[in-house]
Write an enzyme that holds these catalytic residues in place. Structure first.
Site, mmCIF file in Angstrom:
data_model
loop_
_atom_site.group_PDB
_atom_site.id
_atom_site.type_symbol
_atom_site.label_atom_id
_atom_site.label_comp_id
_atom_site.label_asym_id
_atom_site.label_seq_id
_atom_site.Cartn_x
_atom_site.Cartn_y
_atom_site.Cartn_z
ATOM 1 C CG ASN A 209 32.188 -14.473 3.105
ATOM 2 O OD1 ASN A 209 31.052 -14.905 3.142
ATOM 3 N ND2 ASN A 209 32.481 -13.204 3.401
ATOM 4 C CG ASP A 278 37.359 -9.339 8.374
ATOM 5 O OD1 ASP A 278 36.388 -8.646 8.739
ATOM 6 O OD2 ASP A 278 37.579 -10.495 8.794
ATOM 7 C CE LYS A 288 38.494 -12.095 -18.242
ATOM 8 N NZ LYS A 288 38.198 -13.018 -19.316
ATOM 9 C CG PHE A 322 25.462 -14.169 14.126
ATOM 10 C CD1 PHE A 322 24.454 -13.253 14.392
ATOM 11 C CD2 PHE A 322 25.131 -15.509 14.006
ATOM 12 C CE1 PHE A 322 23.136 -13.669 14.540
ATOM 13 C CE2 PHE A 322 23.819 -15.934 14.148
ATOM 14 C CZ PHE A 322 22.821 -15.024 14.416
ATOM 15 C CE LYS A 336 35.382 -12.352 16.132
ATOM 16 N NZ LYS A 336 35.016 -13.451 15.235
ATOM 17 C CE LYS A 340 33.640 -7.153 15.775
ATOM 18 N NZ LYS A 340 33.458 -7.406 14.339
HETATM 19 N N1 CTP Z 1 31.264 -7.501 11.272
HETATM 20 C C1 CTP Z 1 30.985 -6.273 10.723
HETATM 21 N N2 CTP Z 1 31.903 -5.671 9.907
HETATM 22 C C2 CTP Z 1 33.067 -6.279 9.622
HETATM 23 C C3 CTP Z 1 33.347 -7.553 10.181
HETATM 24 C C4 CTP Z 1 32.417 -8.139 10.994
HETATM 25 O O1 CTP Z 1 29.914 -5.731 10.977
HETATM 26 N N3 CTP Z 1 33.934 -5.674 8.827
HETATM 27 C C5 CTP Z 1 30.287 -8.116 12.171
HETATM 28 C C6 CTP Z 1 29.689 -9.424 11.659
HETATM 29 O O2 CTP Z 1 28.488 -9.181 10.950
HETATM 30 C C7 CTP Z 1 29.467 -10.198 12.938
HETATM 31 C C8 CTP Z 1 30.550 -9.710 13.877
HETATM 32 O O3 CTP Z 1 30.973 -8.456 13.352
HETATM 33 O O4 CTP Z 1 28.227 -9.870 13.536
HETATM 34 C C9 CTP Z 1 31.721 -10.623 13.996
HETATM 35 O O5 CTP Z 1 32.165 -11.016 12.716
HETATM 36 P P1 CTP Z 1 33.304 -12.081 12.507
HETATM 37 O O6 CTP Z 1 33.544 -12.260 11.048
HETATM 38 O O7 CTP Z 1 33.023 -13.284 13.357
HETATM 39 O O8 CTP Z 1 34.553 -11.396 13.188
HETATM 40 P P2 CTP Z 1 35.549 -10.275 12.775
HETATM 41 O O9 CTP Z 1 35.222 -9.071 13.589
HETATM 42 O O10 CTP Z 1 35.566 -10.096 11.288
HETATM 43 O O11 CTP Z 1 36.926 -10.881 13.307
HETATM 44 P P3 CTP Z 1 37.752 -12.147 12.760
HETATM 45 O O12 CTP Z 1 37.476 -12.233 11.285
HETATM 46 O O13 CTP Z 1 39.152 -11.796 13.084
HETATM 47 O O14 CTP Z 1 37.282 -13.365 13.518
#
Ligand code: CTP
Length: 399
Positions: A209, A278, A288, A322, A336, A340
């Site tokens: 990303n 995710d 490759k 975040f 969240k 969490k």
């Molecule tokens: N985070 C993490 N591990 C993951 C996904 C997220 O530690 N696999 C942490 C990020 O660093 C951030 C928080 O969780 O501090 C929220 O991340 P975000 O991407 O906003 O949310 P997600 O939990 O991934 O949910 P979604 O993508 O459905 O919004």
């Protein structure tokens, strides 16, 4: 006892219309018990005289590199060695450039090179000058080297323009000096995650990303500056590792989780800014993959949620997440925070201009587990880092 008691502060005053405000700064520092040696540049003398400072500090005011008020001592080396802090207020565009490039053509700039004291800089200038890329680049160079800036504020400037450029007020400048003398996060161990993760598809392709890592690096840098012991676990970014932090470089979410679990017991505070992928490909293609006419379907499996894993074994840690959202910002962030098991979440609407991925600025709202909220205006990621660390410090104090 005040932290200024017995401290030796070099106050450099440069040629800005705000130079008169340096008299108040010198006065407050002296009243608080500091020994203040004022150094005026030639241009500063056009705005304010040495008599004012001599009366306030009851010490000689220094101007010329070749003045030697005390026999047997080279003044600038002696002063440079004794100083705890070199505060330059107001700082003009000219002094910022000289400091950034190590030019030493008068007493103040020579002192700045000869001292190992902490540098605090409070600029004041016209808005257009302050926003000029050359100035901003010099500020960046000096910040990276460890200088503490007290940014100018918005207001009516001497030239009649309205905008950022006005010298910050005396209490704000004194607070920065105080923080440099007595770092607010001394003894606190902070673990920061930053950047994106990369999940390999084959030897040359991956899922990722656009996270630049800027927010997490700014927090790590600011936490180091505030005296914390900082570990930065980072996915691949183009940024320089912050000086003074222990940096652990990882690629995938699983590697990031492993690194965080290893460091977890040695941390008091965890700040997760990483944009963790995710999902990852269920299988990684060896070598490759050659292109073909056929469709290619990649099966994805969920990655571990690092923060949720840490939240499940929270203990005494302060956990900060975040939330990157494009809709229902506060509601999603709150979910969240709860799911969490966090203490604080920084809600970040990444669809807004100047906010989120790859920008230098951010507009965020801090949401605490107890329901309290603090919405911050659009500001640099470094300033967001400062606000966030201050909020965390208050939380640590309240414990
Ligand atoms: N985070 C993490 N591990 C993951 C996904 C997220 O530690 N696999 C942490 C990020 O660093 C951030 C928080 O969780 O501090 C929220 O991340 P975000 O991407 O906003 O949310 P997600 O939990 O991934 O949910 P979604 O993508 O459905 O919004």
């Amino acid at each position: 006892m005040s932290v200024f008691e017995g401290k030796h502060i070099l106050l450099g005053v440069t040629g800005s219309i705000a130079a008169y405000k340096a008299a108040d700064i010198a006065s407050k520092l002296t009243q608080a018990g500091a020994e203040v040696d004022v150094v005026l540049t030639e241009h500063a003398r056009r705005f304010i005289t040495e008599i004012t400072f001599r009366a306030i500090t009851r010490r000689p005011v220094l101007i010329d590199l070749f003045d030697e008020p005390e026999e047997r001592q080279i003044a600038h080396i002696h002063l440079a060695k004794r100083a705890d802090v070199l505060l330059i207020a107001p700082a003009t565009a000219n002094i910022l450039a000289k400091l950034a490039y190590g030019i030493a053509d008068d007493l103040l700039t020579t002192l700045a090179l000869a001292t190992q004291a902490k540098l605090v800089i409070a600029p004041a200038m016209n808005t257009v000058m302050w926003q000029h890329p050359a100035i901003q680049e010099n500020v960046r160079i000096l910040e990276e080297r460890g200088a503490r800036f007290v940014y100018p504020v918005e207001g009516m400037l001497a030239c009649g323009d309205v905008g950022a450029g006005k010298l910050a007020d005396t209490p704000t400048i004194l607070q920065a000096v105080e923080e440099v003398l007595n770092p607010p996060l001394r003894g606190v161990r902070v673990l920061v995650t930053a950047g994106p993760t990369e999940e390999p598809i084959d030897a040359v392709r991956h899922i990722s990303n656009p996270s630049s890592g800027k927010m997490g690096y700014a927090i790590a840098e600011e936490a180091v500056r505030q005296g914390a012991e900082v570990t930065l676990v980072t996915g691949p970014t183009l940024l320089e590792p912050p000086a003074g932090a222990k940096t652990v470089c990882v690629r995938t979410a699983e590697q990031m989780l492993d690194a965080c679990l290893q460091m977890y017991d040695q941390a008091d505070v965890v700040i997760a800014t990483a944009a963790v992928s995710d999902y990852r490909p269920a299988e990684v293609w060896q070598g490759k993959r050659k292109k073909g006419e056929q469709e290619w379907t990649i099966r994805l499996v969920p990655n571990p949620d690092i923060l949720r894993t840490l939240g499940a074994r929270k203990g005494k840690h302060i956990l900060v997440g975040f939330a990157a959202e494009t809709e229902e910002l506060l509601q999603n962030a709150q979910t969240k925070l709860r799911e969490k098991n966090l203490d604080l979440i920084v809600a970040n609407d990444v669809s807004q201009e100047g906010s989120g991925f790859r920008t230098d600025t951010n507009r965020v709202t801090l949401l605490w587990a107890d329901g309290s909220q603090q919405a911050l205006p659009l500001m640099s990621k470094r300033e967001v880092a400062r606000h966030l660390l201050e909020a965390i410090r208050q939380k640590l104090l309240a414990r």
